[in-house]
Design a protein around this motif. Structure first.
Motif, PDB file in Angstrom:
ATOM      1  N   HIS A 122      35.875  34.298  -7.280  1.00 47.99           N
ATOM      2  CA  HIS A 122      35.558  33.114  -7.932  1.00 47.99           C
ATOM      3  C   HIS A 122      34.086  33.056  -8.666  1.00 47.99           C
ATOM      4  N   PRO A 123      34.154  33.636  -9.825  1.00 50.47           N
ATOM      5  CA  PRO A 123      32.882  34.022 -10.400  1.00 50.47           C
ATOM      6  C   PRO A 123      32.129  32.701 -10.744  1.00 50.47           C
ATOM      7  N   GLY A 124      32.736  31.532 -10.714  1.00 49.52           N
ATOM      8  CA  GLY A 124      32.244  30.317 -11.094  1.00 49.52           C
ATOM      9  C   GLY A 124      31.507  29.602 -10.087  1.00 49.52           C
ATOM     10  N   VAL A 125      31.387  30.341  -8.706  1.00 45.83           N
ATOM     11  CA  VAL A 125      30.773  29.606  -7.740  1.00 45.83           C
ATOM     12  C   VAL A 125      29.378  29.431  -7.834  1.00 45.83           C
ATOM     13  N   ASP A 126      28.759  28.160  -7.634  1.00 41.11           N
ATOM     14  CA  ASP A 126      27.428  27.902  -7.801  1.00 41.11           C
ATOM     15  C   ASP A 126      26.647  27.815  -6.582  1.00 41.11           C
ATOM     16  N   ALA A 127      27.237  27.860  -5.536  1.00 43.26           N
ATOM     17  CA  ALA A 127      26.676  27.487  -4.497  1.00 43.26           C
ATOM     18  C   ALA A 127      27.465  28.140  -3.157  1.00 43.26           C
ATOM     19  N   LEU A 128      26.599  28.473  -2.155  1.00 42.23           N
ATOM     20  CA  LEU A 128      27.348  29.162  -0.969  1.00 42.23           C
ATOM     21  C   LEU A 128      26.839  28.393   0.361  1.00 42.23           C
ATOM     22  N   CYS A 129      27.741  27.752   1.003  1.00 42.34           N
ATOM     23  CA  CYS A 129      27.311  26.962   2.215  1.00 42.34           C
ATOM     24  C   CYS A 129      27.851  28.082   3.427  1.00 42.34           C
ATOM     25  N   VAL A 130      27.174  28.755   3.701  1.00 40.01           N
ATOM     26  CA  VAL A 130      27.363  30.096   4.790  1.00 40.01           C
ATOM     27  C   VAL A 130      26.766  29.489   6.229  1.00 40.01           C
ATOM     28  N   LEU A 131      27.769  29.067   7.053  1.00 38.62           N
ATOM     29  CA  LEU A 131      27.510  28.647   8.177  1.00 38.62           C
ATOM     30  C   LEU A 131      26.914  29.457   9.191  1.00 38.62           C
ATOM     31  N   VAL A 132      27.073  30.830   9.261  1.00 42.46           N
ATOM     32  CA  VAL A 132      26.367  31.572   9.976  1.00 42.46           C
ATOM     33  C   VAL A 132      25.248  32.422   9.378  1.00 42.46           C
ATOM     34  N   ASP A 133      23.952  32.312  10.167  1.00 41.89           N
ATOM     35  CA  ASP A 133      22.859  32.630   9.469  1.00 41.89           C
ATOM     36  C   ASP A 133      22.971  34.149   9.103  1.00 41.89           C
ATOM     37  N   ALA A 134      23.487  34.941  10.128  1.00 39.33           N
ATOM     38  CA  ALA A 134      23.613  36.282   9.720  1.00 39.33           C
ATOM     39  C   ALA A 134      24.644  36.653   8.450  1.00 39.33           C
ATOM     40  N   PHE A 135      25.767  35.876   8.507  1.00 37.90           N
ATOM     41  CA  PHE A 135      26.559  35.904   7.174  1.00 37.90           C
ATOM     42  C   PHE A 135      25.508  35.506   5.715  1.00 37.90           C
ATOM     43  N   ALA A 136      24.624  34.387   5.906  1.00 40.44           N
ATOM     44  CA  ALA A 136      23.866  34.191   4.874  1.00 40.44           C
ATOM     45  C   ALA A 136      22.784  34.963   4.251  1.00 40.44           C
ATOM     46  N   VAL A 137      22.348  35.691   5.370  1.00 41.74           N
ATOM     47  CA  VAL A 137      21.420  36.739   4.749  1.00 41.74           C
ATOM     48  C   VAL A 137      21.969  38.148   4.229  1.00 41.74           C
ATOM     49  N   GLY A 138      23.376  38.409   4.627  1.00 38.95           N
ATOM     50  CA  GLY A 138      24.211  39.385   3.953  1.00 38.95           C
ATOM     51  C   GLY A 138      24.607  38.809   2.364  1.00 38.95           C
ATOM     52  N   ALA A 139      24.720  37.667   2.626  1.00 42.18           N
ATOM     53  CA  ALA A 139      25.208  36.712   1.125  1.00 42.18           C
ATOM     54  C   ALA A 139      24.244  36.953   0.133  1.00 42.18           C
ATOM     55  N   VAL A 140      22.929  36.850   0.643  1.00 41.26           N
ATOM     56  CA  VAL A 140      21.702  36.824  -0.277  1.00 41.26           C
ATOM     57  C   VAL A 140      21.928  38.202  -0.957  1.00 41.26           C
ATOM     58  N   ARG A 141      21.860  39.398   0.069  1.00 42.67           N
ATOM     59  CA  ARG A 141      22.036  40.734  -0.564  1.00 42.67           C
ATOM     60  C   ARG A 141      23.158  40.618  -1.594  1.00 42.67           C
ATOM     61  N   ALA A 142      24.383  40.207  -1.357  1.00 37.67           N
ATOM     62  CA  ALA A 142      25.281  40.158  -2.291  1.00 37.67           C
ATOM     63  C   ALA A 142      25.126  39.682  -3.507  1.00 37.67           C
ATOM     64  N   LEU A 143      24.324  38.650  -3.615  1.00 37.76           N
ATOM     65  CA  LEU A 143      24.173  37.794  -4.846  1.00 37.76           C
ATOM     66  C   LEU A 143      23.253  38.569  -5.281  1.00 37.76           C
ATOM     67  N   ARG A 144      22.210  39.213  -4.813  1.00 37.06           N
ATOM     68  CA  ARG A 144      21.122  40.195  -5.499  1.00 37.06           C
ATOM     69  C   ARG A 144      21.860  41.424  -6.406  1.00 37.06           C
ATOM     70  N   ASP A 145      22.683  41.926  -5.458  1.00 38.31           N
ATOM     71  CA  ASP A 145      23.450  43.110  -6.053  1.00 38.31           C
ATOM     72  C   ASP A 145      24.166  42.781  -7.238  1.00 38.31           C
ATOM     73  N   ALA A 146      24.734  41.300  -7.155  1.00 38.34           N
ATOM     74  CA  ALA A 146      25.775  41.093  -8.344  1.00 38.34           C
ATOM     75  C   ALA A 146      24.843  40.453  -9.481  1.00 38.34           C
ATOM     76  N   GLY A 147      23.508  40.548  -9.437  1.00 35.60           N
ATOM     77  CA  GLY A 147      22.768  40.171 -10.606  1.00 35.60           C
ATOM     78  C   GLY A 147      22.665  38.755 -10.523  1.00 35.60           C
ATOM     79  N   ARG A 148      22.947  37.684  -9.299  1.00 34.87           N
ATOM     80  CA  ARG A 148      22.723  36.363  -9.517  1.00 34.87           C
ATOM     81  C   ARG A 148      21.443  35.979  -8.913  1.00 34.87           C
ATOM     82  N   ARG A 149      20.919  35.107  -9.721  1.00 32.34           N
ATOM     83  CA  ARG A 149      19.636  34.483  -9.058  1.00 32.34           C
ATOM     84  C   ARG A 149      19.582  33.283  -8.228  1.00 32.34           C
ATOM     85  N   ILE A 150      18.772  33.248  -7.477  1.00 31.03           N
ATOM     86  CA  ILE A 150      18.890  32.409  -6.156  1.00 31.03           C
ATOM     87  C   ILE A 150      17.471  31.514  -6.356  1.00 31.03           C
ATOM     88  N   PRO A 151      17.594  30.240  -6.506  1.00 34.57           N
ATOM     89  CA  PRO A 151      18.726  29.283  -6.566  1.00 34.57           C
ATOM     90  C   PRO A 151      19.340  28.996  -7.786  1.00 34.57           C
TER      91      PRO A 151
END
Length: 372
Positions: free
Chosen positions: A244-273
């Motif tokens: 889903h390349p159009g996703v513009d927000a992630l509601c990641v309930l588990v905080d451990a998953f959220a930290v992993g999601a931040v790394r995934a976004l960086r590796d995909a070249g996506r800026r936060i926020p």
């Protein structure tokens, strides 16, 4: 008055002799039982304190058939409940529960994550608090087999589980997070939850489905295994971004998953926020130390854990002025609904904690004030 017994530990007989009463009167006076004149009771307590007398707790427990200990247990793996530092969700609950238990003369036994085996068979306890039990929770199964009472921190999800519980408001938490993302401009948010049957995941799915329908969002939901921790969050979010390349927000309930999601976004070249906003459920160490710091929710865990201890002690008949709980009981909102067994105490309502990972614009008058 000072003790004349040297290094010898004062006994109940010493207190009785000094107070000119029987040992039974001393026992009743110090334990708040029996018919003892109030003036005598206070005099005995004063003399016992002056002599440095301490009751033999082990003997008391043997006489009463009580361990004077309760357990904190969960099937939630440390990969999500504690993290590398072991200072996460589970330990915050443990600290508050231990403090409240000690007020009532109970010790708290901390049980490592109960996956299988005999974690709860070998400890001498009177009952337990089970943190966010699953529908087929291993900790609950072991407690039931032993015939021990328990209460839940988080709504039980098994159809036949009518244990008292402190509600952690899974649906309300997701509403706060998704409404905030929408206010910040999100139009295609995705929900990431643990692949299990804990109330937080079930309530999150229900709330997300309802809110997505109301706002006209595509209901994008992804799951990850709890025992995978941050890496599981990374892997699943990387897949999600590809799907889903159009996703513009992630509601990641588990905080451990959220930290992993931040790394995934960086590796995909996506800026936060700017490109993708990120929010999570638990305002703990991971949320605060992530880069950028994650918008999260203050769950009021200290109050919730203390309430869970009170509920359990009420079931044990160990809290002054209460008896064993008679049926299903819930506590935990700014308001408390009536319950069959009574004895409820309201827990703190969840509050949004705004941080850089989800702030595309300055907070407005209707937003929660950011808190560091």
């Amino acid at each position: 008055m000072t003790s004349s017994h040297g290094a010898r530990r004062p006994t109940i007989a010493d207190v009785a002799a000094a107070a000119s009463v029987s040992r039974t009167t001393v026992s009743h006076a110090l334990n708040g039982i029996g018919k003892v004149d109030p003036r005598t009771r206070e005099r005995v307590k004063k003399i016992a304190a002056e002599l440095g007398y301490r009751p033999n707790l082990r003997a008391q427990r043997l006489r009463r058939g009580q361990a004077k200990a309760i357990a904190l247990a969960s099937s939630m793996p440390f990969a999500v409940a504690g993290g590398p530092s072991r200072l996460g969700f589970y330990m915050e609950v443990a600290a508050a529960a231990a403090e409240r238990a000690l007020v009532h003369g109970y010790a708290l036994v901390l049980i490592p994550p109960v996956q299988s085996g005999s974690a709860l068979y070998s400890v001498d306890i009177d009952g337990a608090i089970v943190v966010e039990p699953e529908a087929d929770d291993a900790a609950v199964a072991q407690l039931r087999e032993r015939g021990l009472p328990y209460v839940a921190l988080g709504r039980p999800t098994a159809p036949d589980d009518d244990a008292p519980y402190v509600d952690l408001h899974g649906g309300r938490v997701v509403e706060l997070l998704l409404d905030h993302l929408r206010d910040q401009g999100a139009r295609s948010p995705a929900l990431v939850v643990g692949a299990g049957t804990r109330h937080s995941a079930i309530d999150a799915r229900t709330a997300h489905e309802r809110i997505a329908a109301a706002y006209g969002w595509a209901p994008i939901v992804a799951t990850a295994p709890e025992d995978g921790g941050e890496q599981a969050g990374y892997d699943r979010c990387a897949e999600l971004l590809a799907e889903h390349p159009g996703v513009d927000a992630l509601c990641v309930l588990v905080d451990a998953f959220a930290v992993g999601a931040v790394r995934a976004l960086r590796d995909a070249g996506r800026r936060i926020p700017d490109d993708v906003m990120v929010v999570t459920r638990y305002d703990g160490l991971r949320a605060r130390t992530c880069e950028p710091p994650l918008t999260a929710v203050d769950l009021g865990l200290g109050r919730a854990a203390a309430d869970a201890v009170e509920l359990l002690l009420a079931r044990l008949g160990a809290r002054p002025g209460t008896g064993a709980a008679a049926g299903p009981e819930e506590t935990g909102a700014t308001e408390t609904a009536p319950a069959e067994s009574g004895g409820e105490a309201p827990a703190a309502a969840p509050r949004l904690v705004l941080r850089a990972s989800s702030l595309r614009r300055p907070p407005g008058p209707g937003d929660r004030t950011p808190r560091s």
